[in-house]
Design a protein around this motif. Structure first.
Motif, PDB file in Angstrom:
ATOM      1  N   SER A  58       0.908   4.080  -2.926  1.00 59.07           N
ATOM      2  CA  SER A  58       0.504   5.366  -2.698  1.00 59.07           C
ATOM      3  C   SER A  58       1.765   6.318  -3.205  1.00 59.07           C
ATOM      4  O   SER A  58       1.706   7.572  -3.717  1.00 59.07           O
ATOM      5  CB  SER A  58       0.453   5.592  -1.072  1.00 59.07           C
ATOM      6  N   SER A  84      -7.294   0.389   0.283  1.00 57.70           N
ATOM      7  CA  SER A  84      -6.432  -0.086   1.362  1.00 57.70           C
ATOM      8  C   SER A  84      -7.392  -0.383   2.728  1.00 57.70           C
ATOM      9  O   SER A  84      -6.684  -1.128   3.501  1.00 57.70           O
ATOM     10  CB  SER A  84      -5.391   0.801   1.982  1.00 57.70           C
ATOM     11  N   ASP A  85      -8.577  -0.093   2.676  1.00 61.34           N
ATOM     12  CA  ASP A  85      -9.432  -0.461   3.645  1.00 61.34           C
ATOM     13  C   ASP A  85      -9.775  -2.058   3.447  1.00 61.34           C
ATOM     14  O   ASP A  85     -10.731  -2.380   2.857  1.00 61.34           O
ATOM     15  CB  ASP A  85     -10.655   0.352   3.665  1.00 61.34           C
ATOM     16  N   GLN A  92      -4.693   9.508  -4.127  1.00 63.49           N
ATOM     17  CA  GLN A  92      -4.396   9.195  -2.900  1.00 63.49           C
ATOM     18  C   GLN A  92      -5.807   8.891  -2.153  1.00 63.49           C
ATOM     19  O   GLN A  92      -5.638   7.825  -1.389  1.00 63.49           O
ATOM     20  CB  GLN A  92      -4.117  10.632  -2.141  1.00 63.49           C
ATOM     21  N   SER A  93      -6.923   9.504  -2.553  1.00 59.18           N
ATOM     22  CA  SER A  93      -8.320   9.030  -1.754  1.00 59.18           C
ATOM     23  C   SER A  93      -8.777   7.723  -2.191  1.00 59.18           C
ATOM     24  O   SER A  93      -9.060   6.758  -1.359  1.00 59.18           O
ATOM     25  CB  SER A  93      -9.315  10.092  -2.056  1.00 59.18           C
ATOM     26  N   HIS A  94      -8.403   7.105  -3.536  1.00 64.78           N
ATOM     27  CA  HIS A  94      -8.282   6.021  -4.010  1.00 64.78           C
ATOM     28  C   HIS A  94      -7.418   5.014  -3.240  1.00 64.78           C
ATOM     29  O   HIS A  94      -8.041   3.921  -3.053  1.00 64.78           O
ATOM     30  CB  HIS A  94      -8.363   6.151  -5.514  1.00 64.78           C
ATOM     31  N   ILE A  95      -6.336   5.352  -3.122  1.00 63.04           N
ATOM     32  CA  ILE A  95      -5.478   4.217  -2.351  1.00 63.04           C
ATOM     33  C   ILE A  95      -5.832   4.013  -1.239  1.00 63.04           C
ATOM     34  O   ILE A  95      -5.954   3.032  -0.600  1.00 63.04           O
ATOM     35  CB  ILE A  95      -4.159   4.772  -2.610  1.00 63.04           C
ATOM     36  N   GLU A  96      -6.216   5.095  -0.300  1.00 55.97           N
ATOM     37  CA  GLU A  96      -6.891   4.910   1.120  1.00 55.97           C
ATOM     38  C   GLU A  96      -8.143   3.757   0.901  1.00 55.97           C
ATOM     39  O   GLU A  96      -8.437   3.179   1.805  1.00 55.97           O
ATOM     40  CB  GLU A  96      -7.093   6.189   1.540  1.00 55.97           C
ATOM     41  N   LEU A  97      -8.883   4.218   0.048  1.00 57.32           N
ATOM     42  CA  LEU A  97     -10.010   3.245   0.045  1.00 57.32           C
ATOM     43  C   LEU A  97      -9.960   1.854  -0.461  1.00 57.32           C
ATOM     44  O   LEU A  97     -10.286   0.973   0.347  1.00 57.32           O
ATOM     45  CB  LEU A  97     -11.026   3.820  -1.437  1.00 57.32           C
ATOM     46  N   SER A 144      -9.091  -6.245  -1.999  1.00 60.96           N
ATOM     47  CA  SER A 144      -9.803  -5.021  -2.152  1.00 60.96           C
ATOM     48  C   SER A 144     -11.215  -5.237  -2.733  1.00 60.96           C
ATOM     49  O   SER A 144     -12.259  -4.809  -2.222  1.00 60.96           O
ATOM     50  CB  SER A 144      -9.295  -3.832  -2.518  1.00 60.96           C
ATOM     51  N   VAL A 170       0.796  -1.009   0.167  1.00 66.38           N
ATOM     52  CA  VAL A 170       0.092  -0.056   0.023  1.00 66.38           C
ATOM     53  C   VAL A 170       0.903   1.384   0.068  1.00 66.38           C
ATOM     54  O   VAL A 170       0.574   2.066  -0.766  1.00 66.38           O
ATOM     55  CB  VAL A 170      -0.833  -0.053   1.271  1.00 66.38           C
ATOM     56  N   GLU A 171       1.934   1.279   0.761  1.00 68.55           N
ATOM     57  CA  GLU A 171       2.877   2.370   0.857  1.00 68.55           C
ATOM     58  C   GLU A 171       3.472   2.490  -0.575  1.00 68.55           C
ATOM     59  O   GLU A 171       3.540   3.803  -0.968  1.00 68.55           O
ATOM     60  CB  GLU A 171       3.838   2.259   1.803  1.00 68.55           C
TER      61      GLU A 171
END
Length: 233
Positions: A109, A227-228, A220-225, A186, A105-106
């Motif tokens: 991002s 990554s959940d 960035q918002s997509h990667i955070e999504l 995901s 994930v890192e």
């Protein structure tokens, strides 16, 4: 003679997570039925009922097995067994997968946020056509009841190509197999394919508007999504 009452330093035994318990039961089921490569597991509804869990919970265990390549979940067919591993091998693989997810994930991002910004600055009309085509492909998959994994992959490839950065493109190719793990994980979450598709559209619109900052923020918002995922909780 040793004193049995003397204090001893024990290592705390960790309680297996629910998805690990389900994976063990699924593998025991496969073993007891002597299923082999190409055999199809029962429908999710039937398996969930037999195991006494919700379909959403069962889906997490199936996704974990798919990530490890034990099964191939095919739309319209179901979970097809690819090979029959030992329980110990699979649990070890699951824990290794879980431990490396944060690093993957890192890396995503770091790389993909920059790629989105560059794509907004450098994209051509042909690049936009490829991005739009990938979104349409994922939309068709999701409407058909599939996870949209192929369309998702096409979208990120199109954004990478639109950035016109040969070094970053090579770096993305290097982590492609690891990214596939996070993609399957995901898109196996409830309602995630639709959510991911919506965030793809936001990224695409920022690239279309040639707004690097908004493109980076949307990515960035997509990667955070994405990554959940259950394995990180």
């Amino acid at each position: 003679m040793r004193d049995a009452t003397a204090p001893i330093s024990f290592t705390r035994v960790s309680r297996p997570r629910l998805y690990e318990q389900l994976v063990e039961q699924l593998l025991s089921y496969i073993e007891s039925r002597q299923l082999g490569p190409g055999d199809v597991l029962p429908a999710e509804r039937d398996l969930a009922e037999q195991l006494g869990v919700s379909r959403a919970t069962l889906a997490q265990a199936l996704v974990a097995l798919e990530v490890l390549g034990v099964i191939d979940v095919q739309h319209g067919t179901g979970a097809v067994l690819v090979y029959r591993p030992s329980i110990a091998t699979v649990i070890k693989g699951l824990r290794e997968h879980s431990s490396r997810l944060p690093d993957i994930v890192e890396a995503r991002s770091t790389l993909e946020v920059k790629l989105a910004a560059l794509a907004a600055s450098r994209r051509t009309s042909e690049d936009m056509e490829a991005i739009d085509s990938a979104i349409a492909a994922m939309e068709d998959e999701v409407k058909a009841g599939d996870k949209g994994a192929h369309g998702d992959e096409l979208f990120h490839q199109a954004v990478t190509a639109a950035a016109h950065s040969s070094v970053l493109e090579q770096m993305m190719a290097f982590i492609a197999e690891m990214v596939l793990e996070t993609r399957l994980e995901s898109l196996g979450q409830p309602d995630r394919p639709e959510q991911s598709l919506a965030s793809h559209r936001k990224i695409a619109e920022a690239i279309r508007a040639q707004d690097p900052q908004k493109a980076a923020e949307a990515m960035q918002s997509h990667i955070e999504l994405v990554s959940d995922v259950a394995l990180l909780k």
